[in-house]
Write a protein that holds these residues in place. Structure first.
Motif, mmCIF file in Angstrom:
data_model
loop_
_atom_site.group_PDB
_atom_site.id
_atom_site.type_symbol
_atom_site.label_atom_id
_atom_site.label_comp_id
_atom_site.label_asym_id
_atom_site.label_seq_id
_atom_site.Cartn_x
_atom_site.Cartn_y
_atom_site.Cartn_z
ATOM 1 N N HIS A 94 37.990 17.899 19.576
ATOM 2 C CA HIS A 94 39.417 17.699 19.502
ATOM 3 C C HIS A 94 39.675 16.064 18.840
ATOM 4 N N LEU A 95 38.806 15.548 19.481
ATOM 5 C CA LEU A 95 38.587 13.986 18.883
ATOM 6 C C LEU A 95 37.830 13.801 17.696
ATOM 7 N N ARG A 96 37.170 14.756 17.129
ATOM 8 C CA ARG A 96 36.370 14.556 15.924
ATOM 9 C C ARG A 96 35.292 13.674 16.083
ATOM 10 N N VAL A 97 34.847 13.601 17.051
ATOM 11 C CA VAL A 97 33.650 12.706 17.110
ATOM 12 C C VAL A 97 32.315 13.283 17.510
ATOM 13 N N ASN A 98 31.121 12.593 17.280
ATOM 14 C CA ASN A 98 29.817 12.884 18.027
ATOM 15 C C ASN A 98 29.939 12.425 19.545
ATOM 16 N N LEU A 99 29.242 13.260 20.236
ATOM 17 C CA LEU A 99 29.179 12.851 21.660
ATOM 18 C C LEU A 99 27.818 12.904 22.372
#
Length: 378
Positions: A94-99
């Protein structure tokens, strides 16, 4: 007496789940590490990282093909990667990030014992993994610290001047201040975030629940007040210590923050390289003096600049010119503040994540990030 209090603070701070909620094995087909007890996903890498203190910690990297930023997440107490796994997947999506998230020494399947110094080494190993294995750049990394995780997060942020941003979720002023209403920092205290936060140079978002009965909301508010680059904080009305992810405004505010910092003037380009400061040894847990000297130097330069400005008292024409410049400067600051507050964020981006609260309810967050084992409610 100091040593006794320090020991009490350390014991109060760390409560790893026992037994761990997951296992680590080797995939018979690919030969890669995998987590057992959780759903298998193709975009998740399971890693074992060696720290400078000799421990081996478990981490997972969740790739998002549309990401331009990477979130380095330090979780709170009474949690490990297995319990946080579904939430991490939802955040990445949902945040469109790698994590990248990791278990501290002594948590989950990580070796060693939990301690303040070990958590510093743990987050350093995770950060180096992002840079060396996945090619992440410092200016594209966002540090996220939840509760106890705010300690290693803030500490690392003081040594990385080109970070994209920092997020502090239910943070603590210091370990001792959680237990006692002390007004000063003692040498035997742990996680002295209140002393370190003024050294963080990037935008900082603080999130805290107003009904938090484990870490009072005043901790988050005081940290926010001491930030150099303040971003609009999120005080979740009625939120406690373990349930902020269930409130719709949580994911909306996070998404707005990510959108804002991924565009100018927050997005840094062509940042100057800085020496690797992660390998510098710590002589103690006390607040480091070297960065403080750099702040004093900047203050000296400011005084020197002010001294040079004094002789420039001249004609009315020059005074008028200087007044005009100040007006322009104020307008520029107002425009920056508007950007900082997330003005003109696309409504479509907000609507796309409105259902996040319903999704995380199915994850089972009631045991995430508690300082001490206790019954919680949604």
């Amino acid at each position: 007496m100091g040593a006794v209090t320090s020991s009490m603070a350390a014991k109060f701070a760390f409560f790893p789940p026992n037994p761990p909620s997951y296992g680590v094995g080797v995939d018979a087909v690919t030969g890669k590490l995998k987590m057992t007890g959780v759903a298998t996903r193709e975009n998740v890498d399971v890693l074992k990282l060696c720290t400078r203190r000799g421990n081996t910690i478990v981490a997972i990297y969740i790739a998002n093909p549309s990401a331009s930023s990477t979130l380095l997440y330090s979780h709170g107490n009474a949690a490990d990667l297995g319990r946080m796994y579904e939430l991490f997947s939802e955040l990445s999506h949902h945040l469109r990030v790698n994590l990248l998230c990791y278990d501290y020494s002594g948590y989950g399947q990580s070796s060693g014992k939990p301690s303040e110094q070990n958590t510093y080494a743990d987050i350093e190993a995770a950060y180096k993994c992002l840079v060396e294995m996945y090619g992440a750049k410092e200016e594209d990394i966002i540090l996220y610290g939840q509760s106890v995780g705010s300690g290693p997060t803030t500490d690392l942020a003081t040594r990385l001047p080109n970070l994209r941003a920092v997020i502090l979720h239910s943070p603590i002023l210091s370990g001792l201040r959680v237990m006692y209403p002390v007004k000063r920092t003692y040498w035997f205290d742990i996680y002295k975030n209140i002393d370190k936060i003024p050294l963080v140079r990037c935008p900082v978002l603080v999130i805290h629940g107003t009904a938090d009965n484990v870490v009072d909301c005043s901790h988050g508010k005081q940290l926010w007040e001491h930030c150099i680059q303040k971003y609009e904080p999120l005080w979740i009305k009625g939120g406690s210590h373990c349930d902020l992810e269930l409130y719709p405004e949580y994911i909306k505010h996070l998404r707005k923050f990510i959108v804002v910092i991924e565009r100018p003037p927050y997005k840094k380009t062509g940042s100057e390289p800085v020496p690797d400061q992660l390998d510098r040894p710590r002589s103690s847990t006390d607040f480091r003096e070297k960065p403080r000297l750099s702040m004093d130097l900047r203050e000296t330069l400011r005084r020197s600049f002010d001294f040079k400005e004094k002789p420039r008292i001249s004609t009315d024409h020059k005074e008028k010119s200087r007044a005009d410049k100040k007006d322009k400067s104020r307008k520029s600051i107002d425009r920056s503040e508007k950007a900082c507050n997330g003005a003109e964020i696309p409504e479509r981006a907000r609507n796309s994540i409105d259902r996040f609260g319903e999704m995380v309810r199915s994850v089972g967050l009631c045991h995430i990030d508690c300082f001490r084992p206790k019954a919680t409610h949604a």
